[in-house]
Design a protein around this motif. Structure first.
Motif, PDB file in Angstrom:
ATOM      1  N   ASP A   7       0.834  -1.208   0.000  1.00  0.00           N
ATOM      2  CA  ASP A   7       0.000   0.000   0.000  1.00  0.00           C
ATOM      3  C   ASP A   7       0.866   1.254   0.000  1.00  0.00           C
ATOM      4  O   ASP A   7       0.515   2.257  -0.629  1.00  0.00           O
ATOM      5  CB  ASP A   7      -0.922   0.001   1.223  1.00  0.00           C
ATOM      6  CG  ASP A   7      -2.024  -1.044   1.129  1.00  0.00           C
ATOM      7  OD1 ASP A   7      -2.283  -1.521   0.002  1.00  0.00           O
ATOM      8  OD2 ASP A   7      -2.604  -1.391   2.172  1.00  0.00           O
ATOM      9  N   GLU A   8       1.996   1.189   0.705  1.00  0.00           N
ATOM     10  CA  GLU A   8       2.894   2.350   0.752  1.00  0.00           C
ATOM     11  C   GLU A   8       3.494   2.642  -0.629  1.00  0.00           C
ATOM     12  O   GLU A   8       3.613   3.803  -1.039  1.00  0.00           O
ATOM     13  CB  GLU A   8       4.020   2.115   1.770  1.00  0.00           C
ATOM     14  CG  GLU A   8       3.586   2.116   3.223  1.00  0.00           C
ATOM     15  CD  GLU A   8       3.019   0.772   3.654  1.00  0.00           C
ATOM     16  OE1 GLU A   8       3.001  -0.165   2.814  1.00  0.00           O
ATOM     17  OE2 GLU A   8       2.604   0.659   4.817  1.00  0.00           O
ATOM     18  N   VAL A   9       3.850   1.578  -1.339  1.00  0.00           N
ATOM     19  CA  VAL A   9       4.403   1.749  -2.687  1.00  0.00           C
ATOM     20  C   VAL A   9       3.355   2.378  -3.601  1.00  0.00           C
ATOM     21  O   VAL A   9       3.650   3.320  -4.362  1.00  0.00           O
ATOM     22  CB  VAL A   9       4.874   0.392  -3.258  1.00  0.00           C
ATOM     23  CG1 VAL A   9       5.260   0.545  -4.728  1.00  0.00           C
ATOM     24  CG2 VAL A   9       6.054  -0.142  -2.464  1.00  0.00           C
ATOM     25  N   LEU A  10       2.136   1.887  -3.539  1.00  0.00           N
ATOM     26  CA  LEU A  10       1.064   2.424  -4.387  1.00  0.00           C
ATOM     27  C   LEU A  10       0.738   3.865  -4.008  1.00  0.00           C
ATOM     28  O   LEU A  10       0.411   4.680  -4.884  1.00  0.00           O
ATOM     29  CB  LEU A  10      -0.183   1.550  -4.280  1.00  0.00           C
ATOM     30  CG  LEU A  10      -0.034   0.119  -4.813  1.00  0.00           C
ATOM     31  CD1 LEU A  10      -1.332  -0.651  -4.639  1.00  0.00           C
ATOM     32  CD2 LEU A  10       0.382   0.126  -6.292  1.00  0.00           C
ATOM     33  N   ARG A  11       0.828   4.182  -2.726  1.00  0.00           N
ATOM     34  CA  ARG A  11       0.568   5.558  -2.300  1.00  0.00           C
ATOM     35  C   ARG A  11       1.606   6.508  -2.885  1.00  0.00           C
ATOM     36  O   ARG A  11       1.275   7.601  -3.361  1.00  0.00           O
ATOM     37  CB  ARG A  11       0.566   5.634  -0.779  1.00  0.00           C
ATOM     38  CG  ARG A  11       0.194   6.999  -0.228  1.00  0.00           C
ATOM     39  CD  ARG A  11      -0.254   6.963   1.218  1.00  0.00           C
ATOM     40  NE  ARG A  11       0.688   6.244   2.086  1.00  0.00           N
ATOM     41  CZ  ARG A  11       0.399   5.092   2.670  1.00  0.00           C
ATOM     42  NH1 ARG A  11      -0.784   4.510   2.483  1.00  0.00           N
ATOM     43  NH2 ARG A  11       1.299   4.508   3.449  1.00  0.00           N
ATOM     44  N   GLU A  12       2.871   6.103  -2.865  1.00  0.00           N
ATOM     45  CA  GLU A  12       3.922   6.936  -3.461  1.00  0.00           C
ATOM     46  C   GLU A  12       3.759   7.018  -4.984  1.00  0.00           C
ATOM     47  O   GLU A  12       4.003   8.061  -5.589  1.00  0.00           O
ATOM     48  CB  GLU A  12       5.293   6.382  -3.100  1.00  0.00           C
ATOM     49  CG  GLU A  12       5.700   6.628  -1.665  1.00  0.00           C
ATOM     50  CD  GLU A  12       5.749   8.108  -1.323  1.00  0.00           C
ATOM     51  OE1 GLU A  12       6.459   8.858  -2.024  1.00  0.00           O
ATOM     52  OE2 GLU A  12       5.066   8.513  -0.371  1.00  0.00           O
TER      53      GLU A  12
END
Length: 369
Positions: free
Chosen positions: A27-32
């Motif tokens: 989720d963090e990767v997609l948020r960035e």
């Protein structure tokens, strides 16, 4: 660089250049990825989010065609900046996320274009410092430029703009820049945004797929002489080196040997958000020349204040003795807006510290020197 950013870059390298990766998609990767407007390039093609972006891209292409029909009907020669033109160089053009519609017309045609658009019912807001008029009608905003974005005020670029329009070719229902002019705009526009509001990974991807589209001798033959003359060649070398190291884009000898620590600092500057970035930029760059020079922070601060004073009290331009009072008036006016919540609070220490760090990076670009 942390694991999130490493995974994000690895997946961009896979999508753009077929470099295999086993990096996780969290989720963090997609948020960035969303923050850097490259979410559609991530391995989420089965998700609803992906198809929502593709649907939006399709709507934006329809808007480009509508604007093309409008400009053609009014008899106004134009060219499209970035957007659809950038998408042409991607392995899958539809996956390049589109924003607003940006157009450019010849400087000699601008007033006529503005009047004809007004008569046709399109009402734009002039933004003189940005050299464009903003139109917010319909589902997509669009901007009409009469000056190429990212060039210094003291550069006479009317010839370049005329050439951009004259050499534009129709692609997918709109007029797109030639290879040479598109590359030039990618560099000037990205350099301006990098130093000011910030640079995102979509702009890095745009450059990566663009330069790699050409054999090295063709690229250098097309750009090196002009970019050296304009003071953009070093910037092009550094930007290309970033693409090679972090996106695994094709290697090019023209970048020369690079300082790995410097490249890492540049990438961190792109990736890590900084709330004081806009304020720091005011201490970094001369807006007229677009150069990051050796002017001290204190002197730059007073230059900025004097410009603001002339906006608050135009008489300061003529009667320089009024400048100190105009500066105080501007500071008081800004402070009131901060108290009312209309302007963000400036953290002076963070602003100066960040500006010094970034200045040491950007001076090596030697922009427009």
């Amino acid at each position: 660089m942390n694991e999130v950013y490493g995974s994000l870059l690895a997946h961009l390298a896979q999508t753009l250049f077929g470099v295999p990766t086993e990096a996780k998609v969290t989720d963090e990767v997609l948020r960035e990825a969303r923050r850097h407007t490259v979410l559609s390039l991530m391995p989420i093609t089965e998700s609803q989010v992906f198809w929502k972006i593709i649907s939006q891209n399709t709507r934006m292409r329809v808007e480009h065609r509508k604007v093309h029909d409008l400009m053609t009907r009014l008899g106004i020669p134009y060219a499209t900046l970035k957007g659809v033109t950038s998408a042409r160089y991607y392995p899958e053009p539809v996956r390049r996320q589109l924003g607003d519609v940006d157009l450019i017309v010849k400087p000699a045609d601008f007033e006529r274009a503005f009047e004809l658009l007004e008569k046709d019912g399109h009402h734009g807001v002039r933004e003189m410092q940005e050299h464009h008029v903003r139109y917010d009608e319909g589902p997509a905003g669009w901007e009409l430029h009469w000056r190429a974005p990212g060039f210094p005020e003291n550069h006479e670029i009317e010839r370049y703009v005329d050439e951009m329009v004259d050499n534009a070719r129709e692609y997918e229902g709109c007029m797109c820049l030639s290879d040479f002019h598109h590359g030039l705009i990618l560099l000037t526009h990205s350099a301006y945004h990098w130093i000011n509001a910030g640079f995102n990974l979509r702009a890095v991807c745009d450059w990566a797929v663009f330069y790699s589209h050409f054999p090295e001798d063709e690229f250098t033959g097309m750009f090196e002489e002009t970019l050296r003359r304009l003071g953009l060649w070093k910037y092009a070398q550094y930007l290309t080196a970033l693409c090679i190291r972090y996106l695994k884009a094709p290697e090019r000898a023209f970048v020369g040997e690079q300082d790995e620590a410097f490249l890492e600092a540049l990438m961190e500057d792109i990736l890590i958000p900084d709330s004081e970035r806009i304020n720091q930029a005011k201490l970094l760059m001369d807006e007229g020349s677009m150069t990051v020079d050796d002017t001290g922070m204190v002197r730059r601060f007073f230059i900025i204040l004097s410009r603001k004073a002339c906006l608050v009290w135009p008489a300061c331009e003529k009667y320089r003795i009024l400048l100190p009072f105009g500066m105080i008036a501007h500071l008081v006016k800004y402070a009131v807006k901060v108290v009312k919540g209309k302007k963000p609070k400036v953290h002076l220490g963070q602003m100066v510290t960040g500006a010094k760090k970034r200045k040491s990076l950007y001076q090596r670009f030697e922009l427009f020197r």
